[in-house]
Design a protein around this motif. Structure first.
Motif, mmCIF file in Angstrom:
data_model
loop_
_atom_site.group_PDB
_atom_site.id
_atom_site.type_symbol
_atom_site.label_atom_id
_atom_site.label_comp_id
_atom_site.label_asym_id
_atom_site.label_seq_id
_atom_site.Cartn_x
_atom_site.Cartn_y
_atom_site.Cartn_z
ATOM 1 N N ILE A 38 0.859 -1.187 0.000
ATOM 2 C CA ILE A 38 0.000 0.000 0.000
ATOM 3 C C ILE A 38 0.894 1.236 0.000
ATOM 4 C CG2 ILE A 38 -1.555 1.394 1.461
ATOM 5 C CD1 ILE A 38 -3.115 -0.816 0.230
ATOM 6 N N ASP A 39 0.599 2.159 -0.918
ATOM 7 C CA ASP A 39 1.212 3.484 -0.856
ATOM 8 C C ASP A 39 0.248 4.414 -0.132
ATOM 9 O OD1 ASP A 39 3.321 2.582 -2.386
ATOM 10 O OD2 ASP A 39 2.653 3.552 -4.241
ATOM 11 N N LEU A 40 0.790 5.196 0.786
ATOM 12 C CA LEU A 40 -0.020 6.243 1.430
ATOM 13 C C LEU A 40 0.606 7.562 1.018
ATOM 14 C CD1 LEU A 40 -0.609 4.334 4.715
ATOM 15 C CD2 LEU A 40 -2.450 5.382 3.387
ATOM 16 N N ASN A 41 -0.002 8.193 0.035
ATOM 17 C CA ASN A 41 0.594 9.387 -0.558
ATOM 18 C C ASN A 41 0.083 10.643 0.142
ATOM 19 O OD1 ASN A 41 1.698 7.577 -2.288
ATOM 20 N ND2 ASN A 41 0.884 8.495 -4.169
ATOM 21 N N ALA A 42 1.018 11.478 0.521
ATOM 22 C CA ALA A 42 0.686 12.746 1.168
ATOM 23 C C ALA A 42 -0.233 13.565 0.270
ATOM 24 C CB ALA A 42 1.969 13.524 1.436
ATOM 25 N N ASN A 43 -1.340 14.037 0.841
ATOM 26 C CA ASN A 43 -2.212 14.919 0.051
ATOM 27 C C ASN A 43 -1.692 16.339 0.024
ATOM 28 O OD1 ASN A 43 -4.050 12.908 -0.655
ATOM 29 N ND2 ASN A 43 -5.102 13.110 1.319
ATOM 30 N N GLU A 44 -1.145 16.795 1.146
ATOM 31 C CA GLU A 44 -0.565 18.136 1.174
ATOM 32 C C GLU A 44 0.906 17.969 0.809
ATOM 33 O OE1 GLU A 44 -1.715 16.761 4.190
ATOM 34 O OE2 GLU A 44 -3.797 17.316 3.884
ATOM 35 N N ALA B 1 0.602 -11.781 9.352
ATOM 36 C CA ALA B 1 1.474 -10.796 8.708
ATOM 37 C C ALA B 1 0.656 -9.560 8.327
ATOM 38 C CB ALA B 1 2.122 -11.398 7.462
ATOM 39 N N VAL B 2 1.359 -8.455 8.168
ATOM 40 C CA VAL B 2 0.698 -7.196 7.806
ATOM 41 C C VAL B 2 1.010 -6.833 6.353
ATOM 42 C CG1 VAL B 2 0.745 -6.313 10.170
ATOM 43 C CG2 VAL B 2 2.630 -5.776 8.610
ATOM 44 N N THR B 3 0.316 -5.820 5.873
ATOM 45 C CA THR B 3 0.545 -5.299 4.531
ATOM 46 C C THR B 3 1.677 -4.278 4.591
ATOM 47 O OG1 THR B 3 -1.815 -5.539 4.108
ATOM 48 C CG2 THR B 3 -0.577 -4.121 2.612
ATOM 49 N N GLY B 4 2.641 -4.398 3.713
ATOM 50 C CA GLY B 4 3.702 -3.402 3.649
ATOM 51 C C GLY B 4 3.139 -2.030 3.313
ATOM 52 N N LEU B 5 3.725 -0.998 3.913
ATOM 53 C CA LEU B 5 3.261 0.376 3.675
ATOM 54 C C LEU B 5 4.413 1.230 3.150
ATOM 55 C CD1 LEU B 5 1.372 1.113 7.038
ATOM 56 C CD2 LEU B 5 0.393 0.242 4.900
ATOM 57 N N ALA B 6 4.065 2.197 2.321
ATOM 58 C CA ALA B 6 5.044 3.192 1.879
ATOM 59 C C ALA B 6 4.390 4.567 1.970
ATOM 60 C CB ALA B 6 5.488 2.895 0.446
ATOM 61 N N PHE B 7 4.779 5.337 2.989
ATOM 62 C CA PHE B 7 4.316 6.724 3.089
ATOM 63 C C PHE B 7 5.233 7.589 2.226
ATOM 64 C CE2 PHE B 7 2.785 4.954 7.078
ATOM 65 C CZ PHE B 7 1.561 5.574 7.270
ATOM 66 N N THR B 8 4.638 8.355 1.328
ATOM 67 C CA THR B 8 5.484 9.182 0.468
ATOM 68 C C THR B 8 5.552 10.602 1.004
ATOM 69 O OG1 THR B 8 3.623 9.787 -0.916
ATOM 70 C CG2 THR B 8 4.903 7.870 -1.578
ATOM 71 N N GLU B 9 6.737 11.157 0.892
ATOM 72 C CA GLU B 9 6.965 12.553 1.264
ATOM 73 C C GLU B 9 7.450 13.270 0.012
ATOM 74 O OE1 GLU B 9 10.601 13.462 3.578
ATOM 75 O OE2 GLU B 9 9.272 14.608 4.885
ATOM 76 N N ILE B 10 6.751 14.302 -0.353
ATOM 77 C CA ILE B 10 7.111 15.076 -1.543
ATOM 78 C C ILE B 10 7.428 16.491 -1.085
ATOM 79 C CG2 ILE B 10 6.342 15.895 -3.795
ATOM 80 C CD1 ILE B 10 4.380 13.490 -3.843
ATOM 81 N N LYS B 11 8.708 16.754 -0.851
ATOM 82 C CA LYS B 11 9.103 18.112 -0.438
ATOM 83 C C LYS B 11 9.131 19.033 -1.647
ATOM 84 C CE LYS B 11 11.892 16.893 3.609
ATOM 85 N NZ LYS B 11 13.266 16.881 4.136
ATOM 86 N N SER B 12 9.540 18.475 -2.779
ATOM 87 C CA SER B 12 9.552 19.214 -4.042
ATOM 88 C C SER B 12 9.611 18.161 -5.136
ATOM 89 C CB SER B 12 10.781 20.129 -4.107
ATOM 90 O OG SER B 12 11.923 19.355 -4.417
ATOM 91 N N PRO B 13 9.377 18.536 -6.393
ATOM 92 C CA PRO B 13 9.425 17.521 -7.457
ATOM 93 C C PRO B 13 10.735 16.748 -7.487
ATOM 94 C CG PRO B 13 8.393 19.508 -8.283
ATOM 95 C CD PRO B 13 8.884 19.835 -6.889
ATOM 96 N N MET C 214 9.073 3.574 4.899
ATOM 97 C CA MET C 214 8.583 2.221 4.653
ATOM 98 C C MET C 214 8.235 1.482 5.940
ATOM 99 S SD MET C 214 8.867 1.768 1.296
ATOM 100 C CE MET C 214 8.938 -0.005 1.000
ATOM 101 N N TYR C 215 7.194 0.654 5.874
ATOM 102 C CA TYR C 215 6.882 -0.330 6.910
ATOM 103 C C TYR C 215 7.021 -1.699 6.258
ATOM 104 C CZ TYR C 215 5.385 3.079 10.312
ATOM 105 O OH TYR C 215 5.379 4.106 11.226
ATOM 106 N N ARG C 216 8.116 -2.375 6.576
ATOM 107 C CA ARG C 216 8.407 -3.648 5.914
ATOM 108 C C ARG C 216 8.638 -4.788 6.907
ATOM 109 N NH1 ARG C 216 6.878 -4.933 1.397
ATOM 110 N NH2 ARG C 216 8.634 -6.304 0.974
ATOM 111 N N ASP C 217 8.311 -4.585 8.196
ATOM 112 C CA ASP C 217 8.481 -5.677 9.163
ATOM 113 C C ASP C 217 7.298 -6.613 9.097
ATOM 114 O OD1 ASP C 217 10.924 -5.119 10.809
ATOM 115 O OD2 ASP C 217 9.890 -3.203 11.047
ATOM 116 N N HIS C 218 7.591 -7.909 9.027
ATOM 117 C CA HIS C 218 6.547 -8.939 9.138
ATOM 118 C C HIS C 218 5.487 -8.771 8.052
ATOM 119 C CE1 HIS C 218 4.488 -12.110 11.073
ATOM 120 N NE2 HIS C 218 3.629 -11.427 11.773
ATOM 121 N N VAL C 219 5.921 -8.438 6.819
ATOM 122 C CA VAL C 219 4.952 -8.168 5.755
ATOM 123 C C VAL C 219 4.557 -9.443 5.026
ATOM 124 C CG1 VAL C 219 5.565 -5.764 5.390
ATOM 125 C CG2 VAL C 219 6.810 -7.553 4.156
ATOM 126 N N ALA C 220 3.305 -9.462 4.594
ATOM 127 C CA ALA C 220 2.740 -10.645 3.943
ATOM 128 C C ALA C 220 3.465 -10.987 2.651
ATOM 129 C CB ALA C 220 1.254 -10.421 3.669
#
Lengths: 336, 336, 336, 336
Positions: free
Chosen positions: A22-28, A97-109, A116-122
């Motif tokens: 799962i990607d969790l993309n910053a809205n702001e 097991a959990v779903t791997g996560l990737a929170f994105t940070e976009i400071k600039s283009p 990343m959350y990659r511990d114990h991922v399915a």
């Protein structure tokens, strides 16, 4: 001229094995993540993105992977189904097991990062005996991705998939996708990447990824042609080495190198560029197009994705890629 | 006729990589271990035993491995040195690992078992970058052993050693030596055994070990010739499949199979039979002898070891093997 | 005067919980272990030794612990039974754990060391729900030992045993027995040692062990009386602090300190001195003897053990201790 | 009448130790999480929420905990600072741990669940030696929370904090907060909960949580008064047992039980009810209010939080609680 011969008339054009997350993309965006208050959820993971990309381009696709038995896992499964991807070999984990996560940070283009959350991922729990030989036998192409080699039992599952692909004459593509945080050491990484790459027909990676793979090899000048030649001594037909803004270079077993032109883009973020490039490039090769044209098609697909907020959700259709190329050719798109 | 071409004129005839441990052999035998009060200490571990055997037979040998930084480790190092084995690539662990132990129980000549201590052992801590490429380049033969593939980082070290051996034209021997207790699952085992076996020139194992390797392969009849053919499609020149008391059968790439005669022995215990067989057989091959003669030489060496209390310490010299064969031929030795 | 009031008329005088393992004592002594070729097997582990000692002194004893399901475990079980120790709460592990080992090295009477095998050992697998409340309720004394606190689930089992002992008015003895190699850090150790010690009536340890327990306490001068007072603020009645050759000092809640005379010995090795001291001392207290006399009795028992090759097997009977004291008093035994 | 005597005139009214994490609350609610596309980020974790609640109510507060060295950790730190909480003992992890996550799913006001990410989290990495004795000595109250006992080294850090609190006469509150997924077994949980509860002045928990703590105790009828009496035999002055919709009951050492009236609420979700209750209740006790009034104040604070989208962010001020109670008394708020 065709550099790789794809088997004809199989039920599936393209099957990938590996990471689903799962990607969790910053809205702001255009700020540090500390100041981001809301996130939007997307399916992610390099091989998942490429498969979604291939499906959008009209290919018949399937995925081999493992999802968590939770809301995130069910969301992923539903999204693949909705995109026409065969999920008969997407297994559900039963170990908590959990779903791997990737929170994105976009400071600039040009200043993007991922938490990343990659511990114990399915996705890393897929087991060898869960890989369906028949599904691979029914495919023209099998794509593997480096991250799935990082841990047992996923690592063994990928090697088993390679054995099946060789047994049934499936063209094997290796998207290196090296993510250091899931690995114990560069030495361990190099050993398994090399064992896998020996069996692959097409290898795609950055210069830095190939450098990691040459940890124990003599290539002090980081020569692309030396790198490519190493793999032609095994099974490779095409080796693509990416140099970021300097563009990519493709080597073929026949001894030629190819460079594609690139396209301008209004960049929002850099995530997903490699995945959409891979989808566009492989689509071109499977159409029998020349390598340069295939590389250009990959570049255009990448431009579309990096101009958008998401990765998977922004994967373009044939019409969208063609339209993008035409607009570039007409000068309607310029560098941001 | 020579089935395998060994490189000529190198500094070392034979180098092995893998397990180095301690055997604690019951002094009071023919009873359960509960009633054993004292034990005698020997160097053990299949590849160590084979290397000691090769050294006793007059070959120039070396070992690649890792020992604990304790009294047991120093005893092993000293024993290898005293047997003329090059220990320049025997590394000492610095993480607090222990020396693997094998307590032997001899209830009767045909009812023997082993109580193993394999948690946190030094031999499985050998790392890829600790393997010396030059030592392998200086060797005519590299022997690998399955147990060293059971865990990281030893597994990667073995694969790296295989890469070096291929690079320098060293003949590679794989002694399967499958010990289930160090592995997570038969599936995992099969994957890594197969990846290693693909690169080997000579493969030695029992029918049961080859069955494990065929977990994902179709060979319902457990056909030896099908097994052998699988490996001839890769790099193998000779595949030896052992059937216990029914004897061994050797297949060669040319399509022939060979059986050796066996010798009688006054059996004390069965431990060490495989290791001494391997040493005798490889010694014969390296002399350029026919396969049957080499197999017979291995059998005679095995008879000597199983007639003795220890494994490593009982490995015979050329004179001892020749003498044993002559005595058998004269009818002076009969089955116990 | 009686400093501790033991409950009367229970089925068992003494029950211990904790480590059960195997000692492998070098037969060839006064040399480094590298040169030792044979070892003799004994039951070991501090609380096991003390229980054997109490049984030899005629007390009715029981043990609470876990043994491996192997030859070593069965040997331990049989030895306890043969020594008249109730083993109804000695549980057999079913997870493949091994028996802890201690190889002894005796370079000289004053230069002894131990090589431990403590990975994945059965004794640390004892679980809370396996501890029998009734067995503890039937005991006059429960002895706990620090090593059993080192890991879960054994740690929880010991705390559960303490709860049962408090509930049923059992006198609790804490033999500190601090072995750093089984612990993660001195801070972790201090926390659990203190939690356990708060509940104990009698605490026995070396000055160094009490220093570890005071990691977070202010006692810069390492004052014995300050140490003892800390525990009298909780449940303790007697605190014994051992200073090696300088002898031991016992503090009682009433504010007195006691020193015992020591006896000469022909020392073979130092192992087992603390365990035999504990057995003799507790035996004396349970007879209602004065503290000095009890300490002296412990010292004499210790002298007998350190004059012998083994620990558990050398634990003396009442007759042997009395005889030793009389011989010392007659001047028949002198320091080695 | 005052049931607990709080130390006067210290720099801090209230210090908590334990979990600090991130809540990701579904923005699209009243549906399964599979259909939620966006999430809003808040600080979470029971002791963090209570501390924020106490701070909003005007108390001088501090927190003892560990945060990840990433964007989530920095967000938490900043939020605590902005809420006037002393963060001088909020340590930053340097081992690559992540921030714990809790995704909330609100299917309906009465059907809520949480998807937790608790592998390798920073809050459980707090070490004993990182706990500042002086900060605790400066506090009137120390609150501990059960989750922090789930793993080492956080467990030891909490026990060390308890030792400091006892040493300096700080009133200790135990909010049980039992979350099974972070624990190995109910038996293990019971042992550590009991060891901690023995040292606490005020214990707050649900009937189910007290049942877990009585795993090894005889209380077949699940009697509240028996439960309370157990803890009065140790250090407890007040034991509050919550029965969900049936309300809570508080027992005091003097043998009285107290029930508070409850307030109506327009429930959005149930998360955070216990944390806001604890803050309101403890605030009342520290004002010297009667127990019933304190319980009522806690109930009103809880109503405010469960009527809102977040937990931490919705913690009310004194004015908000008073206003809520007045509006309830005027009949302006009715059950949803």
């Amino acid at each position: 001229m065709s550099y790789v011969s794809f088997p004809a008339s199989r039920r599936l054009d393209f099957t990938a094995i590996g990471r689903l997350c799962i990607d969790l993309n910053a809205n702001e965006i255009n700020r540090p993540m500390e100041e981001t208050m809301t996130f939007t959820k997307y399916v992610g993971g390099s091989p998942a993105n490429i498969t979604i990309g291939m499906s959008r381009l009209g290919m018949k696709t399937a995925f081999i992977g493992k999802i968590a038995n939770d809301q995130m896992g069910r969301f992923i499964h539903r999204y693949l189904e909705n995109n026409g991807i065969d999920t008969s070999n997407v297994v559900t984990d039963d170990t908590g097991a959990v779903t791997g996560l990737a929170f994105t940070e976009i400071k600039s283009p040009t200043d993007c990062s991922i938490l990343m959350y990659r511990d114990h991922v399915a996705d890393l729990k897929l087991q060898s005996h869960e890989v369906q030989e028949q599904l691979i036998a029914d495919s023209r192409v099998l794509l593997i991705s480096g991250t799935a080699l990082a841990q047992s039992p996923s690592r063994e599952a990928v090697f088993q998939a390679l054995t099946y692909a060789k047994r049934h004459g499936v063209v094997i593509v290796f998207d290196l996708d090296y993510r250091p945080y899931t690995w114990t050491s560069p030495e361990e990484t190099a050993v398994y990447y090399n064992l896998a790459a020996e069996k692959c027909d097409i290898i795609l990676g950055t210069r830095e990824e190939f450098d990691m793979m040459e940890t124990f090899d003599p290539n002090p000048e980081h020569s692309d042609s030396l790198t490519a030649q190493k793999w032609f001594d095994f099974a490779a037909k095409i080796v693509v080495i990416k140099h970021g803004k300097q563009g990519s270079i493709a080597y073929t077993r026949e001894g030629l190198s190819h460079r594609a032109e690139s396209y301008p883009a209004q960049v929002v973020k850099t995530f997903g560029a490699g995945d959409s490039y891979a989808a566009g490039f492989l689509y071109g090769l499977m159409q029998g197009w020349p390598i340069e044209q295939s590389m250009g098609y990959g570049s255009a697909a990448a431009c579309i994705v990096i101009s958008s907020h998401s990765c998977s959700d922004a994967m373009p259709t044939v019409e969208q890629v063609n339209d993008y190329i035409e607009r570039c050719n007409r000068g309607e798109i310029t560098v941001s």
